[in-house]
Design an enzyme around this catalytic site. Sequence first.
Site, PDB file in Angstrom:
ATOM      1  CE  LYS A 109       7.269  12.087  -5.792  1.00 38.26           C
ATOM      2  NZ  LYS A 109       6.047  11.077  -6.404  1.00 38.26           N
ATOM      3  CG  ASN A 110       6.379   8.567  -3.336  1.00 39.12           C
ATOM      4  OD1 ASN A 110       5.742   9.607  -3.897  1.00 39.12           O
ATOM      5  ND2 ASN A 110       7.139   7.859  -3.834  1.00 39.12           N
ATOM      6  NE  ARG A 122       0.060   5.176 -10.295  1.00 35.55           N
ATOM      7  CZ  ARG A 122      -1.094   4.380 -10.553  1.00 35.55           C
ATOM      8  NH1 ARG A 122      -1.526   4.668 -11.628  1.00 35.55           N
ATOM      9  NH2 ARG A 122      -1.267   3.380 -10.007  1.00 35.55           N
ATOM     10  CB  CYS A 159       2.999   7.962 -16.433  1.00 39.36           C
ATOM     11  SG  CYS A 159       3.792   6.785 -15.424  1.00 39.36           S
ATOM     12  NE  ARG A 212       2.609   4.266 -12.156  1.00 36.20           N
ATOM     13  CZ  ARG A 212       3.311   5.116 -11.370  1.00 36.20           C
ATOM     14  NH1 ARG A 212       3.761   6.354 -12.168  1.00 36.20           N
ATOM     15  NH2 ARG A 212       3.330   5.016 -10.111  1.00 36.20           N
ATOM     16  CE  LYS A 252       2.743  -6.714  -9.394  1.00 31.57           C
ATOM     17  NZ  LYS A 252       3.202  -6.303 -10.762  1.00 31.57           N
ATOM     18  CB  SER A 269      -0.378  -2.435  -5.378  1.00 33.71           C
ATOM     19  OG  SER A 269      -0.871  -1.028  -5.638  1.00 33.71           O
ATOM     20  CB  VAL A 270       3.056   1.355  -3.031  1.00 35.29           C
ATOM     21  CG1 VAL A 270       2.951   2.793  -2.220  1.00 35.29           C
ATOM     22  CG2 VAL A 270       4.172   0.877  -2.795  1.00 35.29           C
ATOM     23  CG  ASP A 278      10.402   5.075  -6.899  1.00 40.51           C
ATOM     24  OD1 ASP A 278       9.695   5.668  -5.954  1.00 40.51           O
ATOM     25  OD2 ASP A 278      10.222   4.656  -7.898  1.00 40.51           O
ATOM     26  CB  ILE A 326       8.584  -2.427  -9.740  1.00 44.51           C
ATOM     27  CG1 ILE A 326       9.392  -3.023  -8.676  1.00 44.51           C
ATOM     28  CG2 ILE A 326       7.187  -1.609  -9.289  1.00 44.51           C
ATOM     29  CD1 ILE A 326       8.475  -3.955  -7.508  1.00 44.51           C
ATOM     30  NE  ARG A 329       4.918  14.736 -11.114  1.00 46.27           N
ATOM     31  CZ  ARG A 329       4.377  13.167 -11.380  1.00 46.27           C
ATOM     32  NH1 ARG A 329       4.438  13.027 -12.875  1.00 46.27           N
ATOM     33  NH2 ARG A 329       3.753  12.710 -10.642  1.00 46.27           N
TER      34      ARG A 329
HETATM   35  C1  EPZ Z   1       4.049   4.010  -5.763  1.00 41.23           C
HETATM   36  O1  EPZ Z   1       3.344   4.008  -7.177  1.00 41.23           O
HETATM   37  C2  EPZ Z   1       4.998   5.206  -5.896  1.00 41.23           C
HETATM   38  N1  EPZ Z   1       4.281   6.527  -5.967  1.00 41.23           N
HETATM   39  C3  EPZ Z   1       6.094   5.268  -6.869  1.00 41.23           C
HETATM   40  O2  EPZ Z   1       6.963   6.453  -6.904  1.00 41.23           O
HETATM   41  C4  EPZ Z   1       6.803   4.005  -6.799  1.00 41.23           C
HETATM   42  O3  EPZ Z   1       7.903   3.816  -7.987  1.00 41.23           O
HETATM   43  C5  EPZ Z   1       5.833   2.751  -6.582  1.00 41.23           C
HETATM   44  O4  EPZ Z   1       4.923   3.045  -5.467  1.00 41.23           O
HETATM   45  C6  EPZ Z   1       6.575   1.369  -6.490  1.00 41.23           C
HETATM   46  O5  EPZ Z   1       7.226   1.628  -5.221  1.00 41.23           O
HETATM   47  C7  EPZ Z   1       3.719   7.309  -5.159  1.00 41.23           C
HETATM   48  O6  EPZ Z   1       3.787   6.546  -3.913  1.00 41.23           O
HETATM   49  C8  EPZ Z   1       2.855   8.464  -5.132  1.00 41.23           C
HETATM   50  P1  EPZ Z   1       2.421   0.188  -7.272  1.00 41.23           P
HETATM   51  P2  EPZ Z   1       2.030   3.042  -7.260  1.00 41.23           P
HETATM   52  O7  EPZ Z   1       0.876   0.469  -7.062  1.00 41.23           O
HETATM   53  O8  EPZ Z   1       1.448   3.031  -5.862  1.00 41.23           O
HETATM   54  C9  EPZ Z   1       1.122  -2.390 -10.920  1.00 41.23           C
HETATM   55  C10 EPZ Z   1       8.015   8.122  -7.702  1.00 41.23           C
HETATM   56  O9  EPZ Z   1       8.875   8.463  -8.463  1.00 41.23           O
HETATM   57  N2  EPZ Z   1      -0.382  -2.283 -10.554  1.00 41.23           N
HETATM   58  O10 EPZ Z   1       3.174  -0.337  -6.076  1.00 41.23           O
HETATM   59  O11 EPZ Z   1       1.458   3.605  -8.351  1.00 41.23           O
HETATM   60  C11 EPZ Z   1       1.747  -1.428 -11.417  1.00 41.23           C
HETATM   61  O12 EPZ Z   1       1.537  -0.935 -12.638  1.00 41.23           O
HETATM   62  C12 EPZ Z   1       6.727   7.112  -7.874  1.00 41.23           C
HETATM   63  O13 EPZ Z   1       7.804   8.767  -6.811  1.00 41.23           O
HETATM   64  C13 EPZ Z   1      -1.397  -2.695 -11.161  1.00 41.23           C
HETATM   65  O14 EPZ Z   1      -1.232  -3.719 -11.972  1.00 41.23           O
HETATM   66  O15 EPZ Z   1       2.733   1.600  -7.381  1.00 41.23           O
HETATM   67  C14 EPZ Z   1       3.278  -1.610 -11.102  1.00 41.23           C
HETATM   68  O16 EPZ Z   1       3.554  -2.284 -12.214  1.00 41.23           O
HETATM   69  C15 EPZ Z   1       7.064   6.673  -9.329  1.00 41.23           C
HETATM   70  N3  EPZ Z   1      -2.807  -2.704 -10.669  1.00 41.23           N
HETATM   71  C16 EPZ Z   1       3.036  -2.266  -9.599  1.00 41.23           C
HETATM   72  O17 EPZ Z   1       1.797  -2.887  -9.823  1.00 41.23           O
HETATM   73  C17 EPZ Z   1      -2.936  -1.623  -9.686  1.00 41.23           C
HETATM   74  O18 EPZ Z   1      -4.212  -1.665  -9.322  1.00 41.23           O
HETATM   75  C18 EPZ Z   1       3.583  -1.735  -8.682  1.00 41.23           C
HETATM   76  O19 EPZ Z   1       2.831  -0.441  -8.736  1.00 41.23           O
HETATM   77  C19 EPZ Z   1      -1.882  -1.145  -8.890  1.00 41.23           C
HETATM   78  C20 EPZ Z   1      -0.735  -1.440  -9.340  1.00 41.23           C
END
Ligand code: EPZ
Length: 420
Positions: free
Chosen positions: A22-23, A94, A118, A123, A163, A165-166, A308, A330, A400
Amino acid sequence: MDKFLIKGPCKIKGEVLISGSKNAALPILASTLLFDKPVNIKNLPRVKDVDTMLNLLKSLGSVIKYSKNKKTVTISKSKKHNVFVPYSLVKTMRAGILVLGPLIAKYQKSITSLPGGCLIGARPVNYHLNALKKLGMKYKIKKGYIHARSNGKLKGNNIKFPKISVGATEQLIMSAVLANGLTLLQNCACEPEIKDLTNFLKLAGANIKWIGKRTLQIYGVKSLKSIKYTVMGDRIEAGTFCIAACIAEGDLKIKKIDSNIINTELNLLRKTGAKIKTIKNEIHVKGLKNIKSVSNIKTKEYPNFPTDLQAQFMVLLCKANGRSIITESIFENRFMHVAELRRLGAKIIIKKNKAIIHGGSKFQGAELMSSDLRASVALVLAAIIAKGKSVINRIYHLDRGYEKIERKLKKIGVNIKRIS
Ligand code: EPZ
């Protein structure tokens, strides 16, 4: 709303085929907005989030042809396009925010809803927006929408994410491939799903190079070619089934997954005593009666232990002998499953972002409530080993991100029924 009825305890035996990731699928689908020519994508998981993304693309003007089993799509452009991304859609998924960059890169305009927070955290998308600004995107936020545009094409620039961020990494990769000139992205996330995205775009002619573990060099190109691509297997689904086999003294073959990308998780499961063998695209897991506790696990960015799989691993540690500690580093609120596990008999104490798990629990079946996608699957794992009947409510969270999970579980010995 659908619920699951599970009668435990069940032993797990047999083999399971892992679906597409999915991701990986979500950013790859979002990036099809960058193309002028048709793109053929195989091995899509039949999950709600992918359907939502495909519907979003259709609303933006993409024409989508499905194969019979709907796991392959051919996406092409219609004459007209739209740049409006509604809140109604982004609030449920999201990853809808990932079309922002491609819309600006392609059409220099977008009105995209901010994703709501969420259950697992606020987020925010500040890293996405600040980095897009550096490529020349201008925006104003009005009533929860990002009104964005650029004067002409985006321009390459040097960007260092504050930081890892995926989503922000994926957003900027997609935005840079058609920009004018060179973009250097530093402090990138390097999850396998991001590698899948860069492989997909490179196959289509994008000039992208990983010049360091977390550094990408992208030279903008004029356009992308028509390609066929197969999405990678879902490592979180695979990890979930590996943990299921360890929890339920199982003997399970997990197929259609590159075992190299979940080495960290497999080594951790070996530490709890599981017997694990890996062949190229297959993992064989034997769970034992005696499960060893693991003193200190911390979720971190890839290639460390993934957030995850945190909830699922916690269920295993509830059954282990002795005390374990999991630190969630995270997300700020990713222990929603703990209150539900306690209803089954788990002994877990939460101190800020640490969960202290006292093992040796013998779960008794109970009525449970799903919250986020991964917490919900952890409740399924717990119900599998609980004695007696469990009901898991609001399993739309599960739909989902897990394809036909009850069918896959039934096939390997779990007594599970979906009640609509
Ligand atoms: C991706 O979410 C995944 N979703 C998440 O999987 C996964 O848990 C997460 O990466 C971490 O590996 C998809 O790929 C669709 P991040 P993402 O940006 O991109 C903060 C699942 O269950 N942050 O790496 O939203 C954020 O709040 C989902 O499949 C900011 O502060 O994660 C978090 O604390 C859940 N500002 C941390 O960074 C930003 O602009 C990591 O978030 C972006 C993120």
